[in-house]
Scaffold this motif. Structure first.
Motif, PDB file in Angstrom:
ATOM      1  N   HIS A  71       0.800  -1.148   0.243  1.00 15.23           N
ATOM      2  CA  HIS A  71       0.116  -0.071  -0.026  1.00 15.23           C
ATOM      3  C   HIS A  71       0.878   1.273   0.046  1.00 15.23           C
ATOM      4  O   HIS A  71       1.603   1.459   0.982  1.00 15.23           O
ATOM      5  N   TRP A  72       1.095   1.939  -1.047  1.00 15.71           N
ATOM      6  CA  TRP A  72       1.695   3.102  -1.420  1.00 15.71           C
ATOM      7  C   TRP A  72       0.863   4.350  -0.614  1.00 15.71           C
ATOM      8  O   TRP A  72      -0.240   4.484  -1.247  1.00 15.71           O
ATOM      9  N   ALA A  73       1.166   4.968   0.531  1.00 10.35           N
ATOM     10  CA  ALA A  73       0.507   5.791   1.201  1.00 10.35           C
ATOM     11  C   ALA A  73       0.783   7.085   1.255  1.00 10.35           C
ATOM     12  O   ALA A  73       1.948   7.573   0.690  1.00 10.35           O
ATOM     13  N   ALA A  74      -0.147   7.937   1.639  1.00  7.83           N
ATOM     14  CA  ALA A  74       0.261   9.620   1.332  1.00  7.83           C
ATOM     15  C   ALA A  74       1.288  10.056   2.228  1.00  7.83           C
ATOM     16  O   ALA A  74       1.840  11.067   1.843  1.00  7.83           O
ATOM     17  N   ASP A  75       1.734   9.205   3.377  1.00  9.06           N
ATOM     18  CA  ASP A  75       2.847   9.635   4.032  1.00  9.06           C
ATOM     19  C   ASP A  75       4.142   9.503   3.230  1.00  9.06           C
ATOM     20  O   ASP A  75       5.424   9.669   3.813  1.00  9.06           O
ATOM     21  N   GLY A  76       4.112   9.014   2.047  1.00  5.80           N
ATOM     22  CA  GLY A  76       5.456   8.813   1.165  1.00  5.80           C
ATOM     23  C   GLY A  76       6.260   7.553   1.559  1.00  5.80           C
ATOM     24  O   GLY A  76       7.175   7.187   1.142  1.00  5.80           O
ATOM     25  N   ARG A  77       5.492   6.579   2.129  1.00  5.94           N
ATOM     26  CA  ARG A  77       5.891   5.380   2.258  1.00  5.94           C
ATOM     27  C   ARG A  77       5.297   4.162   1.867  1.00  5.94           C
ATOM     28  O   ARG A  77       3.913   4.254   1.537  1.00  5.94           O
ATOM     29  N   ALA A  78       5.810   3.084   1.719  1.00  2.00           N
ATOM     30  CA  ALA A  78       4.982   1.941   1.146  1.00  2.00           C
ATOM     31  C   ALA A  78       4.950   0.887   2.602  1.00  2.00           C
ATOM     32  O   ALA A  78       5.622   1.041   3.444  1.00  2.00           O
ATOM     33  N   TRP A  79       3.431   0.600   2.607  1.00  2.00           N
ATOM     34  CA  TRP A  79       2.946  -0.112   3.834  1.00  2.00           C
ATOM     35  C   TRP A  79       2.765  -1.563   3.303  1.00  2.00           C
ATOM     36  O   TRP A  79       2.186  -1.814   2.313  1.00  2.00           O
ATOM     37  N   LEU A  80       2.731  -2.421   4.418  1.00  2.00           N
ATOM     38  CA  LEU A  80       2.226  -3.747   4.155  1.00  2.00           C
ATOM     39  C   LEU A  80       0.831  -4.201   4.884  1.00  2.00           C
ATOM     40  O   LEU A  80       0.556  -3.582   5.761  1.00  2.00           O
ATOM     41  N   ILE A  81      -0.072  -4.618   3.850  1.00  2.00           N
ATOM     42  CA  ILE A  81      -1.434  -4.922   4.307  1.00  2.00           C
ATOM     43  C   ILE A  81      -1.591  -6.375   4.091  1.00  2.00           C
ATOM     44  O   ILE A  81      -0.780  -7.221   3.298  1.00  2.00           O
ATOM     45  N   ASP A  82      -2.947  -6.883   4.482  1.00  6.15           N
ATOM     46  CA  ASP A  82      -3.353  -8.384   4.113  1.00  6.15           C
ATOM     47  C   ASP A  82      -2.190  -9.514   4.291  1.00  6.15           C
ATOM     48  O   ASP A  82      -2.163 -10.225   2.935  1.00  6.15           O
ATOM     49  N   PRO A  83      -1.613  -9.596   5.333  1.00  6.86           N
ATOM     50  CA  PRO A  83      -0.708 -10.706   5.110  1.00  6.86           C
ATOM     51  C   PRO A  83      -0.992 -12.074   5.205  1.00  6.86           C
ATOM     52  O   PRO A  83      -2.228 -12.276   5.964  1.00  6.86           O
ATOM     53  N   ALA A  84      -0.305 -13.004   4.826  1.00 11.52           N
ATOM     54  CA  ALA A  84      -0.373 -14.470   5.298  1.00 11.52           C
ATOM     55  C   ALA A  84       0.918 -14.951   5.801  1.00 11.52           C
ATOM     56  O   ALA A  84       1.551 -15.949   5.310  1.00 11.52           O
ATOM     57  N   ALA A  85       1.277 -14.165   7.063  1.00 10.55           N
ATOM     58  CA  ALA A  85       2.353 -14.287   7.559  1.00 10.55           C
ATOM     59  C   ALA A  85       2.722 -15.503   8.401  1.00 10.55           C
ATOM     60  O   ALA A  85       1.894 -16.282   8.830  1.00 10.55           O
ATOM     61  N   HIS A  86       4.083 -16.109   8.150  1.00  7.93           N
ATOM     62  CA  HIS A  86       4.584 -17.062   8.494  1.00  7.93           C
ATOM     63  C   HIS A  86       5.950 -17.181   8.361  1.00  7.93           C
ATOM     64  O   HIS A  86       6.712 -16.571   7.668  1.00  7.93           O
ATOM     65  N   GLY A  87       6.702 -18.103   9.029  1.00  9.90           N
ATOM     66  CA  GLY A  87       8.109 -18.460   8.843  1.00  9.90           C
ATOM     67  C   GLY A  87       8.328 -18.936   7.709  1.00  9.90           C
ATOM     68  O   GLY A  87       7.769 -20.051   7.113  1.00  9.90           O
ATOM     69  N   GLY A  88       9.414 -18.636   6.973  1.00  8.62           N
ATOM     70  CA  GLY A  88       9.874 -19.362   5.596  1.00  8.62           C
ATOM     71  C   GLY A  88      11.183 -18.632   4.915  1.00  8.62           C
ATOM     72  O   GLY A  88      11.941 -18.312   5.926  1.00  8.62           O
TER      73      GLY A  88
END
Length: 287
Positions: free
Chosen positions: A199-216
């Motif tokens: 998610h490229w945000a208005a604050d000038g950063r890229a954010w992570l959304i909607d994860p399927a987080a795990h160790g890998g």
């Protein structure tokens, strides 16, 4: 059927604040304005355990110095409430910061490959497909057993892949030890890092959304990022590699790591993803 009133009620229950307005963001996602002036994102998950999996995944990815993620306010059964992050436009500086932050996130590590986030369910989801987080000792064997073969069987059962095509993917699994590259410690993965989840945000950063987080394996996140294209991907990868160099030959292993998301898409959507899966298997075997 969920609606705006249910989304507002979920936001009020989770935050403890009255809701002054609710607007649709698209699909089963709403932006709720709270009485104290804040805005939150309210998401409905129809599948059992999916809200918990996303909430615990976001909390696990919220590593200092890594890629920013929306703060989780809480979850209730099928509802997840997080900070609302206004959208912006991708830029080179943001892409390079994203690459460095992703390297930091991966380096934060995981107890084992296949481990779910702390407090997260073993039965999770990747998009619309079920995904099981089963801890393992060695990434190559774990990847074949828990990320390739379950979806390969489903694709064959659905008729999306022929037995001959499946045999090619099975050959990759049989040769996984020689194709996997040098051993690496378990990385803390986003797990569903296609471009739509950056998610490229208005604050000038890229954010992570909607994860399927795990160790890998960290190369899995990077391969998925390349699969469907990402703005300024060359700058993302260059910044990542400069911050934390990748193992020699990582470019040759991209197809191996893309087998997992391609098989997921083959199971969900069929069509051209079956051909892409076969092409990725052939490319992995040529590496």
């Amino acid at each position: 059927m969920t609606d705006r009133a249910e989304a507002g009620a979920a936001a009020a229950e989770v935050t403890g604040q009255p809701v002054s307005g609710v607007a649709s963001v698209g699909g089963a996602v709403w932006r709720a304005a709270l009485a104290d002036g804040r805005a939150v994102l309210v998401k409905h998950h129809p599948r059992a355990g999916a809200a918990q999996a996303e909430a615990t995944g976001l909390a696990w990815l919220a590593e200092p110095g890594a890629v920013p993620v929306p703060a989780v306010h809480g979850w209730r059964e099928h509802w997840l409430v997080t900070d609302y992050v206004p959208a912006g436009r991708p830029g080179v500086a943001a892409a390079e910061e994203f690459g460095r932050g992703l390297a930091e996130l991966h380096a934060a590590g995981a107890p084992t490959v296949g481990s779910p986030p702390p407090g997260g369910p073993a039965r999770a989801w990747i998009g619309l497909a079920p995904m099981r987080d089963e801890p393992g000792e060695h990434w190559p064997a774990w990847y074949a057993a828990h990320r390739v073969r379950p979806y390969l069987r489903a694709a064959v059962d659905q008729g999306a892949l022929s037995h001959a095509q499946a045999g090619l993917v099975e050959t990759v699994c049989e040769r996984i030890d020689e194709l996997a590259g040098p051993p690496e410690p378990p990385a803390r993965l986003h797990g569903d890092l296609w471009s739509g989840n950056v998610h490229w945000a208005a604050d000038g950063r890229a954010w992570l959304i909607d994860p399927a987080a795990h160790g890998g394996h960290r190369e899995t996140d990077l391969a998925m990022l390349a699969l469907f294209g990402c703005p300024h991907l060359d700058r993302v990868l260059a910044a990542y590699h400069e911050h934390t160099p990748l193992a020699d030959g990582w470019q040759d292993r991209v197809a191996l790591h893309q087998l997992f998301p391609l098989l997921v898409h083959t199971v969900l959507f069929g069509g051209g993803y079956a051909a892409q899966t076969v092409a990725a298997a052939r490319a992995a075997l040529r590496a």
